[in-house]
Design a protein around this motif. Structure first.
Motif, PDB file in Angstrom:
ATOM      1  N   LYS A 731      -6.405  -3.038   0.555  1.00  0.00           N
ATOM      2  CA  LYS A 731      -5.648  -2.418   1.640  1.00  0.00           C
ATOM      3  C   LYS A 731      -4.498  -1.575   1.092  1.00  0.00           C
ATOM      4  N   LYS A 732      -3.856  -2.065   0.061  1.00  0.00           N
ATOM      5  CA  LYS A 732      -2.730  -1.345  -0.514  1.00  0.00           C
ATOM      6  C   LYS A 732      -3.182  -0.001  -1.094  1.00  0.00           C
ATOM      7  N   ARG A 733      -4.323   0.007  -1.795  1.00  0.00           N
ATOM      8  CA  ARG A 733      -4.842   1.240  -2.371  1.00  0.00           C
ATOM      9  C   ARG A 733      -5.294   2.207  -1.275  1.00  0.00           C
ATOM     10  N   LEU A 734      -5.950   1.656  -0.225  1.00  0.00           N
ATOM     11  CA  LEU A 734      -6.414   2.506   0.875  1.00  0.00           C
ATOM     12  C   LEU A 734      -5.250   3.178   1.588  1.00  0.00           C
ATOM     13  N   LYS A 735      -4.186   2.418   1.852  1.00  0.00           N
ATOM     14  CA  LYS A 735      -3.037   3.001   2.556  1.00  0.00           C
ATOM     15  C   LYS A 735      -2.422   4.146   1.755  1.00  0.00           C
ATOM     16  N   ALA A 736      -2.303   3.943   0.454  1.00  0.00           N
ATOM     17  CA  ALA A 736      -1.688   4.975  -0.383  1.00  0.00           C
ATOM     18  C   ALA A 736      -2.518   6.260  -0.372  1.00  0.00           C
ATOM     19  N   ILE A 737      -3.849   6.147  -0.411  1.00  0.00           N
ATOM     20  CA  ILE A 737      -4.706   7.327  -0.462  1.00  0.00           C
ATOM     21  C   ILE A 737      -4.834   7.988   0.904  1.00  0.00           C
ATOM     22  N   LEU A 738      -4.975   7.164   1.981  1.00  0.00           N
ATOM     23  CA  LEU A 738      -5.195   7.721   3.309  1.00  0.00           C
ATOM     24  C   LEU A 738      -3.945   8.362   3.898  1.00  0.00           C
ATOM     25  N   LYS A 739      -2.790   8.076   3.344  1.00  0.00           N
ATOM     26  CA  LYS A 739      -1.560   8.696   3.837  1.00  0.00           C
ATOM     27  C   LYS A 739      -1.322  10.077   3.225  1.00  0.00           C
ATOM     28  N   GLN A 740      -2.174  10.504   2.270  1.00  0.00           N
ATOM     29  CA  GLN A 740      -2.024  11.823   1.647  1.00  0.00           C
ATOM     30  C   GLN A 740      -2.556  12.913   2.580  1.00  0.00           C
ATOM     31  N   ASN A 741      -1.693  13.876   2.891  1.00  0.00           N
ATOM     32  CA  ASN A 741      -2.077  14.966   3.800  1.00  0.00           C
ATOM     33  C   ASN A 741      -2.745  16.099   3.002  1.00  0.00           C
ATOM     34  N   LYS A 742      -3.948  15.832   2.501  1.00  0.00           N
ATOM     35  CA  LYS A 742      -4.715  16.822   1.746  1.00  0.00           C
ATOM     36  C   LYS A 742      -6.187  16.418   1.757  1.00  0.00           C
ATOM     37  N   ASP A 743      -7.029  17.347   1.423  1.00  0.00           N
ATOM     38  CA  ASP A 743      -8.462  17.050   1.382  1.00  0.00           C
ATOM     39  C   ASP A 743      -8.773  16.156   0.186  1.00  0.00           C
ATOM     40  N   PHE A 744      -9.797  15.292   0.397  1.00  0.00           N
ATOM     41  CA  PHE A 744     -10.228  14.439  -0.702  1.00  0.00           C
ATOM     42  C   PHE A 744     -10.787  15.295  -1.844  1.00  0.00           C
ATOM     43  N   ASP A 745     -10.353  14.974  -3.069  1.00  0.00           N
ATOM     44  CA  ASP A 745     -10.925  15.643  -4.234  1.00  0.00           C
ATOM     45  C   ASP A 745     -11.766  14.632  -5.008  1.00  0.00           C
ATOM     46  N   GLN A 746     -12.267  15.034  -6.162  1.00  0.00           N
ATOM     47  CA  GLN A 746     -13.170  14.199  -6.939  1.00  0.00           C
ATOM     48  C   GLN A 746     -12.479  12.929  -7.431  1.00  0.00           C
ATOM     49  N   SER A 747     -11.191  13.044  -7.747  1.00  0.00           N
ATOM     50  CA  SER A 747     -10.462  11.850  -8.207  1.00  0.00           C
ATOM     51  C   SER A 747     -10.334  10.812  -7.086  1.00  0.00           C
ATOM     52  N   ASP A 748     -10.100  11.288  -5.844  1.00  0.00           N
ATOM     53  CA  ASP A 748     -10.022  10.364  -4.702  1.00  0.00           C
ATOM     54  C   ASP A 748     -11.357   9.677  -4.460  1.00  0.00           C
ATOM     55  N   ILE A 749     -12.452  10.447  -4.591  1.00  0.00           N
ATOM     56  CA  ILE A 749     -13.784   9.862  -4.387  1.00  0.00           C
ATOM     57  C   ILE A 749     -14.059   8.793  -5.430  1.00  0.00           C
ATOM     58  N   GLN A 750     -13.675   9.060  -6.679  1.00  0.00           N
ATOM     59  CA  GLN A 750     -13.897   8.054  -7.718  1.00  0.00           C
ATOM     60  C   GLN A 750     -13.028   6.815  -7.481  1.00  0.00           C
TER      61      GLN A 750
END
Length: 804
Positions: A731-750
């Motif tokens: 949950k902690k990792r998801l919150k940090a990534i989902l709060k980013q106001n930008k399109d998912f890139d390859q690093s986010d997918i990994q």
């Protein structure tokens, strides 16, 4: 107490298999086992100074003969028959005619002393002077031994409705028909009410018991004057009329009672009626009783007993009363205790909807029956003859000892009392005095045999009456199966989900205001990294949350944090104000402390009360809805009926389908337990299921309190305890990534899809920017709400137009 059981050799005609019971008289007191079960080593009674009273005289070397003459009995019978003919009622007669006297074998009702017949010689003239009884010149000439038989007079002094009832007649007829040595004498009701005790007829043994309008004082005077052998002690019947004394005697006898306290408003001492009443409990003289609890009037003649339920179960009260037709109690929404009168308050015992009635005949015999608890739904189940439906049950050894102690403590040979089976123990909650079973031929036979044995062993010990104690055998519920074998149902376990419910709804908001922090601490919350969660479900707790929300919206609306949270505070207020009250289980508020992440900056709106206040914030989760619908209740009840009809064995005892299972539950041959989680919809489902399973009627609240036990049912679900630490990390990792106001890139997918799942990758490519996607979802939900409101308004306008 030691019992010696040995074969009797006192009578040549007695079968060798008969057993006699000898009790050490040194271990007993007056009217104890030594009186009820005397030793066969009895000595002849003296002519004078007879401890049984002056009504008995030795006239035979083998037997005691009553002083009541054959002539007096014959005159009483003639007068009684004439009186009965006028009232179109006859006394029961014996089917046996072995007695050689002119007296009737059936119960005898003496005439009132005011009858115009020629007065018989007064027996007390000789009874008071033993020398006259021994003087043949002053006593009537006895009949030849071949023309008369010795006998004992058993008197019945009670109100006519009780003494001449169908059930009493069954018992008395059996005594006189099976024991030729005993003759029955039923006292005339008019004589009991109107004549002095000196004119009452004499008897050797006396059955006398209190009921409405019965002059217990006169009966006690008669017993003191004539000294008959009392089947039921009369002085103790005064104590039975006061529930306070009943509980004192039971407690002194080592009989287990529900926890209780006495509130005596008639006392001059204010401490005796100290009472504090709260929403879900009361404090009586320093003792706290949580709802549900029982409120009993002190007078045993007052049957208006109330049971008060907690708010979490639906509130209200069940009001018990003496049976009227098919009702024995009614449910009321009133939840406040009575403010006038004196009462006993006791802890409510969950008996699974069944009460046990126990009937003793001496300390060694107890017959028990189970009936549906009057507190369950208030409907009295009756058989085809109109009598309450009951079923014989088997008492365990502890309960048999309780029956013995009650019989001896209250000195009532024939005694009935109420037994509550709860939490694996047995409690006595009421003692009724003289009472007997209705419509049980086996019980009538046992009653007559035991009572006659007690009387003969007490008054005629030289007859060496053998003691043969009746006993019950349990008939196991054996049923035929499809494969032709006979098997016994041992157990059936059913795990059932709740019925149809309304949609569950939930809202979440962050709280930083000092008032919420103080409230969290007030209800046991702690500001630590463990993130302890508190659950607020009680009405007082929810009311506290509502008070804080109202105060913030009214008095702190100019503050910036309140302005920003105003929409959610208004929504929280509207949810808490739903239904106009907090009764029942329909809302739940969870508050959890979330510590501040050191890697994140401190929020600008954080306003701690003092230096000891936390840097983190509270997360409030409000849940409502998910309530059982009328359809869900119907489904649950129908499912219970289907389960009831699975078990065979109606046997014509009731018109209800599946009566075999009802009898199975009532007899306690198998334990019926219903467990449910603490969720409202689940507990209501369980209560509705029990209503259908046991053919109950009325409201669900009494059924829920009596039948449904709250239990931790999480073990039946998938356990996530071992995965909690991993869940927090994810949950902690998801919150940090989902709060980013930008399109998912390859690093986010990994980072989010290390397993390279095709479905997750496709979902992330579709979402692209998570913040933008959430805003679009929020916009769509708002548009849906607007559309729903417009649709509802249009339908309302159309209905109004059609009505006009």
């Amino acid at each position: 107490m030691e019992l010696e059981v040995r074969r009797s050799s006192c009578s040549e005609s007695s079968p060798a298999s008969e057993l006699s019971v000898e009790v050490d008289p040194n271990l007993t007191e007056s009217h104890s086992d030594a009186e009820l079960l005397p030793s066969s080593k009895s000595s002849p009674l003296p002519v004078s100074g007879n401890p049984l009273g002056d009504g008995l005289v030795r006239t035979s070397s083998r037997f005691i003969v009553s002083r009541v003459s054959e002539e007096q009995l014959a005159r009483s019978v003639a007068s009684s028959n004439a009186d009965s003919a006028e009232k179109h009622s006859t006394a029961p007669a014996s089917a046996h005619g072995h007695h050689k006297s002119t007296a009737s074998k059936g119960p005898i009702t003496p005439a009132s002393p005011s009858t115009p017949d020629k007065p018989a010689p007064k027996p007390q003239d000789t009874a008071d002077d033993p020398t006259k009884a021994a003087d043949p010149s002053t006593s009537p000439k006895p009949e030849a031994a071949s023309e008369r038989e010795p006998f004992i007079i058993l008197g019945v002094c009670a109100m006519g409705k009780k003494a001449k009832s169908k059930y009493m007649t069954e018992i008395l007829t059996r005594i006189t028909s099976e024991f030729e040595q005993i003759k029955m004498l039923i006292f005339n009701e008019a004589m009991i009410l109107n004549e002095p005790v000196e004119s009452w007829p004499r008897c050797d043994a006396l059955i006398s018991f209190y009921s409405g309008r019965f002059p217990l004082d006169k009966a006690a005077q008669y017993a003191k004057l004539r000294q008959p052998f009392l089947i039921n002690d009369l002085q103790m019947q005064y104590a039975i009329q006061d529930r306070r004394k009943v509980y004192e005697i039971l407690k002194a006898s080592g009989v287990e009672l529900p926890r209780y306290a006495i509130l005596d408003r008639s006392s001059a001492n204010p401490a005796d009626y100290a009472l504090e009443e709260y929403e879900d409990y009361i404090v009586v003289r320093g003792q706290q009783f949580n709802k549900p609890f029982v409120e009993k009037p002190i007078s045993a003649d007052d049957h208006n007993i109330y049971i008060y339920y907690p708010v979490s179960a639906g509130s209200g009260s069940q009001r018990l009363f003496r049976k009227i037709g098919t009702r024995s109690s009614v449910y009321s929404n009133e939840n406040k205790i009575r403010t006038t009168g004196s009462y006993i308050y006791e802890e409510f015992m969950p008996t699974d909807g069944t009460d046990v009635k126990v009937y003793t005949v001496g300390p060694e015999y107890a017959h028990a029956e189970a009936r549906k608890s009057p507190a369950l739904d208030g409907v009295v189940e009756r058989d085809k003859e109109g009598k309450e439906l009951r079923f014989p049950i088997i008492l365990n050894n502890i309960e048999k000892l309780i029956a013995r102690r009650v019989c001896i403590a209250f000195k009532q040979t024939v005694c009935g009392f109420d037994l509550l089976r709860a939490n694996g123990r047995s409690y006595v909650c009421d003692v009724n005095g003289f009472s007997f079973v209705k419509n049980s031929m086996f019980y009538y036979n046992d009653f007559a045999k035991i009572l006659a044995n007690i009387i003969l062993r007490r008054l005629a010990p030289e007859m060496h009456i053998h003691w043969s104690m009746p006993y019950q055998l349990e008939d196991p519920p054996i049923v035929p199966t499809t494969i032709g074998r006979m098997m016994e149902l041992r157990c059936m376990v059913a795990v059932i989900r709740h019925g149809d419910r309304t949609p569950k709804q939930k809202m979440k908001m962050e709280l930083r205001h000092p008032k919420f922090l103080a409230m969290y601490k007030q209800f046991g919350g702690k500001f630590d990294n463990d993130g302890r969660e508190i659950k607020l479900k009680r009405p007082s707790q929810l009311q506290e949350v509502l008070n804080v929300v109202r105060d913030l919206l009214s008095n702190h609306r100019s503050e910036i944090p309140i302005k920003e949270a105003r929409p959610k505070l208004i929504q929280l207020k509207s949810v808490l104000e739903m239904y106009g009250h907090f009764s029942g289980i329909n809302r739940k508020c969870q508050i959890k402390y979330q510590a501040l992440d050191p890697s994140l900056p401190k929020p600008e709106d954080a306003a701690p009360v003092d230096a000891d206040s936390p840097d983190g914030h509270l997360v409030l989760i409000m849940k409502w809805g998910g309530e059982l619908t009328p359809l869900g209740k119907y489904q649950s009840e129908q499912l219970g009926q289907m389960f009831r009809c699975m078990y065979p064995g109606s046997n014509g005892a009731s018109a209800k389908k599946g009566h075999g299972l009802l009898r199975l539950h009532s007899t306690f041959r198998h334990d019926l337990k219903i467990y449910a989680s603490d969720e409202g919809r689940v507990q209501t489902t369980a209560a509705a299921f029990a209503k259908g399973l046991l053919a109950l009627e009325g409201e669900l609240t009494p059924i829920l309190v009596q039948m449904v036990k709250s239990a931790n049912t999480n073990g039946l679900l998938d356990s996530d305890v071992a995965a909690q630490d991993f869940e927090k990390s994810v949950k902690k990792r998801l919150k940090a990534i989902l709060k980013q106001n930008k399109d998912f890139d390859q690093s986010d997918i990994q980072a989010l899809n290390p397993t390279e799942s095709t479905a997750i990758t496709a979902a992330m490519e579709t979402v692209k920017n998570p913040v933008t996607a959430c805003e679009e979802i929020h916009k769509g939900i708002k548009g849906l709400n607007v559309a729903i409101r417009e649709k509802m308004a249009a339908q309302s306008a159309e209905r109004k137009f059609q009505q006009e």
